[in-house]
Design a protein around this motif. Structure first.
Motif, short mmCIF file in Angstrom:
data_model
loop_
_atom_site.label_atom_id
_atom_site.label_comp_id
_atom_site.label_asym_id
_atom_site.label_seq_id
_atom_site.Cartn_x
_atom_site.Cartn_y
_atom_site.Cartn_z
N ILE A 7 -20.08 -1.61 -25.14
CA ILE A 7 -19.64 -1.47 -23.75
C ILE A 7 -18.60 -2.52 -23.42
O ILE A 7 -17.57 -2.25 -22.78
CB ILE A 7 -20.85 -1.56 -22.80
CG1 ILE A 7 -21.76 -0.35 -22.99
CG2 ILE A 7 -20.38 -1.65 -21.34
CD1 ILE A 7 -23.05 -0.42 -22.20
N ILE A 8 -18.83 -3.76 -23.87
CA ILE A 8 -17.87 -4.84 -23.62
C ILE A 8 -16.53 -4.53 -24.26
O ILE A 8 -15.47 -4.70 -23.66
CB ILE A 8 -18.42 -6.18 -24.14
CG1 ILE A 8 -19.69 -6.59 -23.37
CG2 ILE A 8 -17.35 -7.27 -24.02
CD1 ILE A 8 -19.46 -6.81 -21.89
N ILE A 9 -16.60 -4.06 -25.52
CA ILE A 9 -15.35 -3.72 -26.22
C ILE A 9 -14.61 -2.60 -25.49
O ILE A 9 -13.38 -2.62 -25.34
CB ILE A 9 -15.65 -3.33 -27.69
CG1 ILE A 9 -16.18 -4.55 -28.45
CG2 ILE A 9 -14.39 -2.79 -28.36
CD1 ILE A 9 -16.65 -4.24 -29.85
N GLY A 10 -15.37 -1.61 -25.05
CA GLY A 10 -14.75 -0.49 -24.32
C GLY A 10 -14.08 -0.95 -23.04
O GLY A 10 -12.97 -0.50 -22.69
N ILE A 11 -14.74 -1.86 -22.32
CA ILE A 11 -14.15 -2.37 -21.07
C ILE A 11 -12.88 -3.14 -21.36
O ILE A 11 -11.87 -3.00 -20.65
CB ILE A 11 -15.19 -3.24 -20.33
CG1 ILE A 11 -16.35 -2.38 -19.84
CG2 ILE A 11 -14.53 -3.96 -19.16
CD1 ILE A 11 -17.48 -3.17 -19.23
N VAL A 12 -12.89 -3.96 -22.42
CA VAL A 12 -11.69 -4.73 -22.78
C VAL A 12 -10.54 -3.81 -23.13
O VAL A 12 -9.38 -4.03 -22.73
CB VAL A 12 -12.00 -5.69 -23.95
CG1 VAL A 12 -10.72 -6.35 -24.46
CG2 VAL A 12 -13.01 -6.75 -23.53
N ILE A 13 -10.86 -2.74 -23.90
CA ILE A 13 -9.82 -1.78 -24.28
C ILE A 13 -9.23 -1.11 -23.04
O ILE A 13 -8.00 -0.94 -22.92
CB ILE A 13 -10.38 -0.74 -25.26
CG1 ILE A 13 -10.71 -1.42 -26.60
CG2 ILE A 13 -9.38 0.38 -25.47
CD1 ILE A 13 -11.41 -0.50 -27.58
N LEU A 14 -10.08 -0.73 -22.10
CA LEU A 14 -9.60 -0.08 -20.86
C LEU A 14 -8.72 -1.03 -20.05
O LEU A 14 -7.69 -0.62 -19.50
CB LEU A 14 -10.79 0.39 -20.02
CG LEU A 14 -11.60 1.57 -20.59
CD1 LEU A 14 -12.80 1.85 -19.70
CD2 LEU A 14 -10.72 2.80 -20.71
N ILE A 15 -9.12 -2.30 -20.02
CA ILE A 15 -8.30 -3.28 -19.29
C ILE A 15 -6.94 -3.45 -19.95
O ILE A 15 -5.90 -3.49 -19.27
CB ILE A 15 -9.06 -4.63 -19.20
CG1 ILE A 15 -10.30 -4.49 -18.32
CG2 ILE A 15 -8.13 -5.72 -18.65
CD1 ILE A 15 -11.18 -5.73 -18.30
N ILE A 16 -6.94 -3.52 -21.28
CA ILE A 16 -5.67 -3.67 -22.00
C ILE A 16 -4.78 -2.46 -21.77
O ILE A 16 -3.56 -2.59 -21.54
CB ILE A 16 -5.92 -3.90 -23.50
CG1 ILE A 16 -6.62 -5.26 -23.73
CG2 ILE A 16 -4.62 -3.84 -24.29
CD1 ILE A 16 -7.04 -5.49 -25.16
N LEU A 17 -5.39 -1.26 -21.85
CA LEU A 17 -4.60 -0.05 -21.60
C LEU A 17 -4.07 -0.03 -20.17
O LEU A 17 -2.92 0.38 -19.93
CB LEU A 17 -5.45 1.20 -21.86
CG LEU A 17 -5.77 1.51 -23.32
CD1 LEU A 17 -6.71 2.69 -23.43
CD2 LEU A 17 -4.49 1.77 -24.11
N GLY A 18 -4.92 -0.45 -19.23
CA GLY A 18 -4.46 -0.49 -17.83
C GLY A 18 -3.29 -1.42 -17.64
O GLY A 18 -2.39 -1.15 -16.84
#
Length: 261
Positions: A7-18
Motif C-alpha cells: 500500500i505504501i509503495i502504491g501511494i508513493v507511485i501515485l504521488i510520483i505520477l501525480g
C-alpha cells in the motif's frame, strides 16, 4: 512483502505520477525548465516531467482583451481630454513570453498606456475625432514594435471613449448648429434660385400663349372644387378685361367721329 508495504509503495507511485503528469491544453504551450534551464516547449497533450527537477510553465496562446484605462492627455492644440482604449494581443512565441519578460500582461498594459498618451498628444482634437482609425493604427504599430521581442503580437488597438471638457462640448455643439443652419440657408437659397428661374420660363411661355393662363385658371378651379364643396369667387383676368374695354371705347369714339364728319 506484506500488504502494508504494498500500500505504501502504491501511494508513493501515485504521488510520483501525480507530480509527473501534466496536461497541456490545445490553446497552451508548455515551457519546461530542468534545474532552471529550458529544455523544450511541449505541445498540447499528456506530458511527463521529472518531479522536483522539472518545472512547466503554460502560457496561453488565446487572444487577450486588455482594457487601457482612461488617460488624461493634452492634444497638440492644448486641449485636455480623457482617452480610454482597448488592446487585443496574443502570445506567438511561448519561449520568449516566459523567458524574455517577467509578466507580459502587465508589460503590455504599461506600454499601451504610455503609447496612447504619446501618440494622441501628437494630434489635434479635430484629428483625434475625425481620423480615429489613423490614430489606432499608429498606436498598434508602436506597441507591437515594443512587444515583438517578448513573443507578443498586438493585433488591434481601438480608442473606445473620448471625454471632452464641458466647455469644449458646448463649443462643438454651437459649431455644429451653426454649420447646419448654414447648410439649410444655402439649400433654401438654391431652391429659391431654381424656382425663380422656372417661374420666369413659365411667365415667358404664358406671355407668348395667353390661352395657357386661362387653361391654368380652369385647372386650379377644378382642383379646388374636387377637394371642397363650397362656393369660390375667383377673380378673372382684370388686365385683359380692361384692355378689351379700352379697345371697345376707342372703336366707339372713332365711329362717332366718323359720323360727325
Amino acid at each position: 512483502m506484506d500488504l502494508f508495504t504494498l500500500i505504501i509503495i502504491g501511494i508513493v507511485i501515485l504521488i510520483i505520477l501525480g507530480l509527473s503528469i501534466r496536461i497541456v491544453n490545445q490553446y497552451e504551450r508548455g515551457v519546461v525548465f530542468r534545474l532552471g534551464k529550458v529544455i523544450g516547449v511541449k505541445k498540447p497533450g499528456l506530458r511527463l516531467i521529472i518531479p522536483l527537477v522539472d518545472r512547466m510553465v503554460k502560457p496561453s496562446l488565446r487572444i487577450v482583451t486588455m482594457p487601457i484605462p482612461a488617460q488624461k492627455i493634452i492634444t497638440q492644440d492644448n486641449i485636455t481630454i480623457d482617452v480610454a482604449a482597448v488592446a487585443y494581443f496574443k502570445v506567438v512565441d511561448a519561449y520568449r513570453a516566459v523567458v524574455e519578460i517577467e509578466n507580459y500582461n502587465r508589460a503590455v498594459n504599461q506600454i499601451s498606456q504610455t503609447t496612447v498618451r504619446s501618440v494622441v498628444g501628437q494630434f489635434t482634437l479635430d484629428e483625434v475625432l475625425s481620423e480615429t482609425p489613423k490614430v489606432n493604427t499608429r498606436i498598434q504599430e508602436i506597441i507591437d514594435d515594443h512587444s515583438e521581442p517578448w513573443g507578443i503580437k498586438v493585433t488591434t488597438v481601438e480608442i473606445k471613449d473620448i471625454k471632452l471638457p464641458e466647455s469644449m462640448q458646448r463649443a462643438i455643439a454651437l459649431q455644429a448648429e451653426a454649420e447646419r443652419e448654414k447648410r439649410a440657408k444655402i439649400i433654401s437659397a438654391e431652391g429659391e434660385y431654381l424656382a425663380a428661374g422656372k417661374l420666369g420660363e413659365a411667365a415667358d411661355i404664358i406671355a407668348e400663349h395667353p390661352v395657357a393662363l386661362q387653361l391654368r385658371t380652369m385647372q386650379v378651379l377644378s382642383n379646388i372644387s374636387a377637394e371642397q364643396n363650397s362656393t369660390i369667387v375667383f377673380p378673372a383676368q382684370i388686365l385683359s378685361t380692361l384692355k378689351d374695354i379700352k379697345e371697345f371705347m376707342g372703336s366707339e369714339l372713332e365711329s362717332i367721329e366718323k359720323e360727325k364728319k
